[in-house]
Design a protein around this motif. Structure first.
Motif, PDB file in Angstrom:
ATOM      1  N   ALA A 115       0.823  -1.213   0.000  1.00  0.00           N
ATOM      2  CA  ALA A 115       0.000   0.000   0.000  1.00  0.00           C
ATOM      3  C   ALA A 115       0.853   1.256   0.000  1.00  0.00           C
ATOM      4  CB  ALA A 115      -0.936  -0.003   1.210  1.00  0.00           C
ATOM      5  N   ALA A 116       2.017   1.191   0.627  1.00  0.00           N
ATOM      6  CA  ALA A 116       2.884   2.370   0.729  1.00  0.00           C
ATOM      7  C   ALA A 116       3.801   2.544  -0.482  1.00  0.00           C
ATOM      8  CB  ALA A 116       3.731   2.264   1.998  1.00  0.00           C
ATOM      9  N   ALA A 117       3.862   1.562  -1.350  1.00  0.00           N
ATOM     10  CA  ALA A 117       4.761   1.639  -2.507  1.00  0.00           C
ATOM     11  C   ALA A 117       4.358   2.779  -3.431  1.00  0.00           C
ATOM     12  CB  ALA A 117       4.753   0.315  -3.263  1.00  0.00           C
ATOM     13  N   GLU A 118       5.354   3.512  -3.876  1.00  0.00           N
ATOM     14  CA  GLU A 118       5.094   4.601  -4.814  1.00  0.00           C
ATOM     15  C   GLU A 118       4.760   4.028  -6.185  1.00  0.00           C
ATOM     16  OE1 GLU A 118       8.084   7.619  -4.813  1.00  0.00           O
ATOM     17  OE2 GLU A 118       8.305   7.550  -2.634  1.00  0.00           O
ATOM     18  N   GLU A 119       4.041   4.812  -6.962  1.00  0.00           N
ATOM     19  CA  GLU A 119       3.536   4.363  -8.260  1.00  0.00           C
ATOM     20  C   GLU A 119       4.628   3.722  -9.124  1.00  0.00           C
ATOM     21  OE1 GLU A 119       0.731   3.434 -10.932  1.00  0.00           O
ATOM     22  OE2 GLU A 119       0.278   4.524  -9.098  1.00  0.00           O
ATOM     23  N   GLY A 120       5.781   4.335  -9.232  1.00  0.00           N
ATOM     24  CA  GLY A 120       6.855   3.823 -10.079  1.00  0.00           C
ATOM     25  C   GLY A 120       7.513   2.559  -9.551  1.00  0.00           C
ATOM     26  N   GLU A 121       7.340   2.265  -8.288  1.00  0.00           N
ATOM     27  CA  GLU A 121       7.960   1.108  -7.650  1.00  0.00           C
ATOM     28  C   GLU A 121       6.982  -0.028  -7.381  1.00  0.00           C
ATOM     29  OE1 GLU A 121      11.320   0.507  -6.434  1.00  0.00           O
ATOM     30  OE2 GLU A 121      11.501   1.900  -8.106  1.00  0.00           O
ATOM     31  N   ARG A 122       5.706   0.223  -7.590  1.00  0.00           N
ATOM     32  CA  ARG A 122       4.670  -0.717  -7.181  1.00  0.00           C
ATOM     33  C   ARG A 122       4.857  -2.120  -7.766  1.00  0.00           C
ATOM     34  NH1 ARG A 122      -0.119   2.394  -7.385  1.00  0.00           N
ATOM     35  NH2 ARG A 122       0.625   3.141  -5.400  1.00  0.00           N
ATOM     36  N   GLU A 123       5.117  -2.226  -9.046  1.00  0.00           N
ATOM     37  CA  GLU A 123       5.243  -3.551  -9.672  1.00  0.00           C
ATOM     38  C   GLU A 123       6.470  -4.293  -9.165  1.00  0.00           C
ATOM     39  OE1 GLU A 123       3.014  -5.359 -11.379  1.00  0.00           O
ATOM     40  OE2 GLU A 123       1.752  -3.641 -10.863  1.00  0.00           O
ATOM     41  N   ARG A 124       7.572  -3.566  -8.949  1.00  0.00           N
ATOM     42  CA  ARG A 124       8.776  -4.206  -8.421  1.00  0.00           C
ATOM     43  C   ARG A 124       8.527  -4.722  -7.002  1.00  0.00           C
ATOM     44  NH1 ARG A 124      12.556  -3.509  -4.974  1.00  0.00           N
ATOM     45  NH2 ARG A 124      11.891  -1.421  -4.379  1.00  0.00           N
ATOM     46  N   VAL A 125       7.865  -3.916  -6.180  1.00  0.00           N
ATOM     47  CA  VAL A 125       7.572  -4.302  -4.801  1.00  0.00           C
ATOM     48  C   VAL A 125       6.624  -5.504  -4.785  1.00  0.00           C
ATOM     49  CG1 VAL A 125       6.497  -3.532  -2.638  1.00  0.00           C
ATOM     50  CG2 VAL A 125       8.037  -2.004  -3.882  1.00  0.00           C
ATOM     51  N   ARG A 126       5.642  -5.497  -5.666  1.00  0.00           N
ATOM     52  CA  ARG A 126       4.726  -6.630  -5.758  1.00  0.00           C
ATOM     53  C   ARG A 126       5.478  -7.903  -6.140  1.00  0.00           C
ATOM     54  NH1 ARG A 126      -0.773  -5.996  -6.530  1.00  0.00           N
ATOM     55  NH2 ARG A 126      -0.778  -7.488  -8.227  1.00  0.00           N
ATOM     56  N   ALA A 127       6.392  -7.798  -7.101  1.00  0.00           N
ATOM     57  CA  ALA A 127       7.159  -8.956  -7.543  1.00  0.00           C
ATOM     58  C   ALA A 127       8.037  -9.501  -6.412  1.00  0.00           C
ATOM     59  CB  ALA A 127       8.015  -8.595  -8.754  1.00  0.00           C
ATOM     60  N   VAL A 128       8.667  -8.609  -5.669  1.00  0.00           N
ATOM     61  CA  VAL A 128       9.519  -9.024  -4.544  1.00  0.00           C
ATOM     62  C   VAL A 128       8.691  -9.772  -3.510  1.00  0.00           C
ATOM     63  CG1 VAL A 128      10.834  -8.157  -2.555  1.00  0.00           C
ATOM     64  CG2 VAL A 128      11.288  -7.261  -4.856  1.00  0.00           C
ATOM     65  N   HIS A 129       7.525  -9.235  -3.161  1.00  0.00           N
ATOM     66  CA  HIS A 129       6.704  -9.888  -2.145  1.00  0.00           C
ATOM     67  C   HIS A 129       6.074 -11.182  -2.645  1.00  0.00           C
ATOM     68  CE1 HIS A 129       6.969  -7.330   1.399  1.00  0.00           C
ATOM     69  NE2 HIS A 129       7.366  -6.430   0.512  1.00  0.00           N
ATOM     70  N   ALA A 130       5.777 -11.256  -3.927  1.00  0.00           N
ATOM     71  CA  ALA A 130       5.276 -12.528  -4.482  1.00  0.00           C
ATOM     72  C   ALA A 130       6.348 -13.606  -4.343  1.00  0.00           C
ATOM     73  CB  ALA A 130       4.880 -12.342  -5.946  1.00  0.00           C
ATOM     74  N   VAL A 131       7.606 -13.248  -4.594  1.00  0.00           N
ATOM     75  CA  VAL A 131       8.699 -14.209  -4.467  1.00  0.00           C
ATOM     76  C   VAL A 131       8.925 -14.580  -2.997  1.00  0.00           C
ATOM     77  CG1 VAL A 131      11.197 -14.512  -4.767  1.00  0.00           C
ATOM     78  CG2 VAL A 131       9.821 -13.563  -6.620  1.00  0.00           C
ATOM     79  N   LEU A 132       8.834 -13.606  -2.098  1.00  0.00           N
ATOM     80  CA  LEU A 132       8.978 -13.909  -0.671  1.00  0.00           C
ATOM     81  C   LEU A 132       7.927 -14.915  -0.212  1.00  0.00           C
ATOM     82  CD1 LEU A 132       9.726 -10.358   0.799  1.00  0.00           C
ATOM     83  CD2 LEU A 132      11.311 -12.295   0.617  1.00  0.00           C
ATOM     84  N   TRP A 133       6.686 -14.708  -0.627  1.00  0.00           N
ATOM     85  CA  TRP A 133       5.621 -15.628  -0.230  1.00  0.00           C
ATOM     86  C   TRP A 133       5.745 -16.959  -0.962  1.00  0.00           C
ATOM     87  CZ3 TRP A 133       2.926 -15.809   3.962  1.00  0.00           C
ATOM     88  CH2 TRP A 133       2.851 -14.652   4.736  1.00  0.00           C
ATOM     89  N   GLN A 134       6.255 -16.940  -2.193  1.00  0.00           N
ATOM     90  CA  GLN A 134       6.524 -18.201  -2.879  1.00  0.00           C
ATOM     91  C   GLN A 134       7.511 -19.020  -2.056  1.00  0.00           C
ATOM     92  OE1 GLN A 134       8.109 -17.893  -6.868  1.00  0.00           O
ATOM     93  NE2 GLN A 134       8.713 -20.030  -6.900  1.00  0.00           N
ATOM     94  N   GLY A 135       8.540 -18.364  -1.531  1.00  0.00           N
ATOM     95  CA  GLY A 135       9.516 -19.046  -0.688  1.00  0.00           C
ATOM     96  C   GLY A 135       8.896 -19.596   0.584  1.00  0.00           C
ATOM     97  N   GLU A 136       7.999 -18.825   1.172  1.00  0.00           N
ATOM     98  CA  GLU A 136       7.293 -19.277   2.382  1.00  0.00           C
ATOM     99  C   GLU A 136       6.513 -20.561   2.083  1.00  0.00           C
ATOM    100  OE1 GLU A 136       5.523 -19.387   6.186  1.00  0.00           O
ATOM    101  OE2 GLU A 136       7.064 -17.990   5.517  1.00  0.00           O
ATOM    102  N   PHE A 137       5.776 -20.531   0.993  1.00  0.00           N
ATOM    103  CA  PHE A 137       4.968 -21.707   0.644  1.00  0.00           C
ATOM    104  C   PHE A 137       5.847 -22.887   0.234  1.00  0.00           C
ATOM    105  CE2 PHE A 137       1.719 -18.306  -0.388  1.00  0.00           C
ATOM    106  CZ  PHE A 137       1.011 -18.489   0.785  1.00  0.00           C
ATOM    107  N   ALA A 138       6.950 -22.622  -0.478  1.00  0.00           N
ATOM    108  CA  ALA A 138       7.857 -23.693  -0.887  1.00  0.00           C
ATOM    109  C   ALA A 138       8.481 -24.357   0.344  1.00  0.00           C
ATOM    110  CB  ALA A 138       8.942 -23.150  -1.815  1.00  0.00           C
ATOM    111  N   SER A 139       8.910 -23.559   1.308  1.00  0.00           N
ATOM    112  CA  SER A 139       9.488 -24.109   2.540  1.00  0.00           C
ATOM    113  C   SER A 139       8.472 -24.961   3.284  1.00  0.00           C
ATOM    114  CB  SER A 139       9.967 -22.986   3.459  1.00  0.00           C
ATOM    115  OG  SER A 139      11.053 -22.322   2.887  1.00  0.00           O
ATOM    116  N   LEU A 140       7.256 -24.479   3.328  1.00  0.00           N
ATOM    117  CA  LEU A 140       6.198 -25.229   3.996  1.00  0.00           C
ATOM    118  C   LEU A 140       5.961 -26.556   3.291  1.00  0.00           C
ATOM    119  CD1 LEU A 140       4.075 -25.338   6.221  1.00  0.00           C
ATOM    120  CD2 LEU A 140       2.556 -24.014   4.734  1.00  0.00           C
ATOM    121  N   LEU A 141       5.885 -26.537   1.963  1.00  0.00           N
ATOM    122  CA  LEU A 141       5.679 -27.768   1.201  1.00  0.00           C
ATOM    123  C   LEU A 141       6.808 -28.765   1.433  1.00  0.00           C
ATOM    124  CD1 LEU A 141       4.359 -26.248  -2.132  1.00  0.00           C
ATOM    125  CD2 LEU A 141       3.112 -27.864  -0.684  1.00  0.00           C
ATOM    126  N   GLU A 142       8.044 -28.268   1.475  1.00  0.00           N
ATOM    127  CA  GLU A 142       9.193 -29.151   1.684  1.00  0.00           C
ATOM    128  C   GLU A 142       9.204 -29.783   3.068  1.00  0.00           C
ATOM    129  OE1 GLU A 142      12.779 -27.655  -1.170  1.00  0.00           O
ATOM    130  OE2 GLU A 142      12.433 -26.471   0.658  1.00  0.00           O
TER     131      GLU A 142
END
Length: 144
Positions: A60-87
């Motif tokens: 929500a706090a991400a600036e317009e020009g950074e929003r997609e990059r921030v979204r991508a970073v957090h998607a990868v962080l949560w992907q890692g969370e779910f991958a660790s859980l699956l493993e």
């Protein structure tokens, strides 16, 4: 190491987190996701809720020009969370989690907001339909 299919499921879960964050369905999503991550452990569920809320705040706090990059970073962080859980799970519990993550991704990922309609302005009559495999008949105006 996870198979390609399991990695894809984890990635779908990560995308679902960033798609749902800030949407009208966030409260429902975060509860569902935290229960999934917590696996019946109240402390892990509370920790997941905290991390989900931090993700939503950062997005929500991400600036317009950074929003997609921030979204991508957090998607990868949560992907890692779910991958660790699956493993960490045995085969039977992993299969159950794969189904739950798949449902979460289907409901909230891939550009979906879980059926929510957000950021729109409607002027006049509106009909909105969401979901899969449903049928709706709309009649506007006079019956004449």
């Amino acid at each position: 190491m996870l198979t390609e299919a399991l990695t894809a499921v984890a990635a779908g879960g990560g995308m679902a987190v960033v798609q749902a964050a800030g949407s009208d369905t966030w409260a429902w999503f975060r509860t569902r996701c935290a229960r999934l991550v917590g696996r019946g452990d109240g402390a892990r569920e509370a920790e997941a809720l905290d991390r989900l809320d931090r993700t939503a705040a950062v997005l929500a706090a991400a600036e317009e020009g950074e929003r997609e990059r921030v979204r991508a970073v957090h998607a990868v962080l949560w992907q890692g969370e779910f991958a660790s859980l699956l493993e960490s799970l045995g085969e039977e519990e992993r299969e159950l989690l794969v189904g739950q993550l798949g449902a979460l991704a289907k409901d909230f990922g891939s550009g979906s907001a879980g059926g929510a309609v957000t950021g729109n302005t409607f002027h006049g009559p509106v009909a909105v339909q969401t979901g899969d495999h449903n049928r709706q008949e709309n009649n506007f105006g006079s019956g004449g």
